[in-house]
Design an enzyme around this catalytic site. Structure first.
Site, PDB file in Angstrom:
ATOM      1  N   SER A   6       0.650  -1.104   0.214  1.00  8.58           N
ATOM      2  CA  SER A   6      -0.048  -0.085   0.065  1.00  8.58           C
ATOM      3  C   SER A   6       0.766   1.172  -0.091  1.00  8.58           C
ATOM      4  O   SER A   6       2.042   1.197   0.373  1.00  8.58           O
ATOM      5  CB  SER A   6      -0.995   0.060   1.339  1.00  8.58           C
ATOM      6  OG  SER A   6      -1.704  -1.143   1.023  1.00  8.58           O
ATOM      7  N   SER A   7       0.198   2.321  -0.211  1.00  6.76           N
ATOM      8  CA  SER A   7       0.975   3.474  -0.404  1.00  6.76           C
ATOM      9  C   SER A   7       1.209   4.092   1.041  1.00  6.76           C
ATOM     10  O   SER A   7       0.582   3.651   2.078  1.00  6.76           O
ATOM     11  CB  SER A   7       0.072   4.674  -0.892  1.00  6.76           C
ATOM     12  OG  SER A   7      -1.150   5.167  -0.329  1.00  6.76           O
TER      13      SER A   7
END
Length: 409
Positions: A90-91
């Site tokens: 994920s970011s």
């Protein structure tokens, strides 16, 4: 942890010239450290995360160690990256945002569903007493376990298994964080959450989800919706229970007119990871609302995203129709990149295949109706539509957006 979005944002490109190994390693470590600090300042704290303990952990956790070598140069951009086995890391913003929503305390025992690369568990490690993390994909679970052990995260315990079932041997847990999306909250996780405990989880259809924080009170869950989001699906038992499946032969957008709203202040339902964007009721091109991007700082991220299923074997192209308006749009100094409407395509491993665009936009212009055709790569299985200023300054408005697939003959 794995959200499915990719955002090209400003950041330092990390390169090490030909130097002796020790000196090259030192320069590389310093470059990663510098990029990590800037990432946290601009894309985590700058986007609204305030918890100082969470920010400290984000500054100290070496994300590049959890990213495969081919993508390591992008480790400190605020973007999801492939980690293999059709999964992504994920970011950084969403990792920090979910961690803050979990409200980690030093005495907490936390269950994580969806180990992925191990990055989320590493961020949690200095914030809580123990982290128990489960990964359903054996290769990912084994890789993450090795990485976490090599980096010295001694209070993180890993397991390969179906996260839908939780980890009953170590229940109950003070907190549970779920980094993949089921259609509904798994009952085994509810049962394993301590009374008064908190769960952060994305719930919903394959490409339309809402991130919730759930609080357990007297055996039942109190829900608070946080924001629209997009995560990879929870597989195993959760996927077999899914009632709604997208049709990749008929890709479509939801809420392209921005009339459905969510939260307070209102956000457009179906669109996620908004930056420098707001719903506006004044002077909409169609209906009661339009989506307006405003940015006065050159290079600052300004965007909104939506994912969709699309099969390049069945869809030859997509035709996008929308209305757009601009006011004083200027590029970042030294750059000639103007904002456009972008569609980025991904294969079945969630690796980027390329992108098409309709645009660009510059200067000042009234509402205009635009139509553009974008070819779909044969190997495409998913896509993300991206709207925004993307580092330019000014004001850009969108309304009445739709997609029409053109089938292969």
């Amino acid at each position: 942890m794995r959200t499915l979005h990719a955002i090209v944002l400003i950041g330092a490109c990390l390169a090490v010239q030909a130097l002796p190994p020790s000196r090259a390693a030192a320069q590389s470590a310093a470059a990663f450290q510098q990029a990590r600090q800037r990432m946290v300042d601009e894309e985590v704290a700058g986007a609204g995360v305030k918890n100082e303990r969470v920010l400290r952990s984000m500054r100290e956790t070496p994300r590049h160690e959890f990213v495969p070598l081919p993508h390591r140069k992008n480790a400190y951009f605020d973007m999801a990256l492939p980690i293999g086995e059709s999964q992504t890391i994920s970011s950084p913003f969403i990792v920090a945002y979910m961690t803050e929503a979990l409200d980690p305390q030093p005495t907490d025992r936390v269950l994580e569903i969806g180990t992925g690369s191990g990055y989320q568990a590493a961020v949690l490690s200095p914030l809580v007493a123990e982290v128990y993390t489960i990964e359903i994909v054996p290769q990912l679970g084994q890789n993450a376990a090795r990485t976490l052990k090599r980096l010295g995260y001694r209070n993180v315990f890993t397991r390969v298994g179906d996260g839908f079932l939780g980890w009953p041997e170590h229940a109950p847990f003070d907190k549970i964080i779920v980094t993949c999306s089921p259609e509904d909250v798994p009952q085994p996780l509810v049962d394993q959450l301590k009374e008064g405990g908190r769960m952060v989880i994305p719930v919903g259809q394959r490409y339309q989800q809402t991130l919730y924080v759930l609080k357990k009170s007297q055996g039942s869950l109190q829900r608070e919706a946080l924001q629209p989001t997009l995560f990879v699906p929870m597989t195993g038992a959760a996927e077999s229970k899914r009632q709604v499946q997208p049709d990749p032969a008929v890709p479509s957008l939801v809420n392209g007119g921005f009339e459905e709203t969510f939260g307070d202040p209102p956000m457009p339902a179906g669109w996620y990871y908004l930056r420098q964007a707001r719903l506006a009721a004044e002077d909409a091109a169609e209906g009661d609302h339009c989506l307006v991007f405003e940015n006065s700082t050159p290079g600052r991220g300004s965007h909104a995203l939506q994912g969709l299923a699309i099969d390049g074997r069945k869809v030859a192209a997509i035709e996008l129709t929308f209305r757009v308006r601009g006011r004083n749009i200027l590029p970042e100094p030294g750059s000639r990149q103007w904002p456009s409407l972008f569609v980025t395509f991904y294969d079945d491993q969630r690796a980027t295949l390329g992108q098409g665009a309709v645009g660009p936009w510059q200067g000042t212009f009234p509402w205009e109706r635009k139509t553009g055709r974008i070819e779909v790569p044969l190997k495409a299985r998913e896509a993300i539509v991206r709207l925004g200023l993307f580092g330019c300054t000014g004001e850009l408005s969108y309304d009445d957006l739709s997609i029409q697939p053109i089938a292969k003959r």
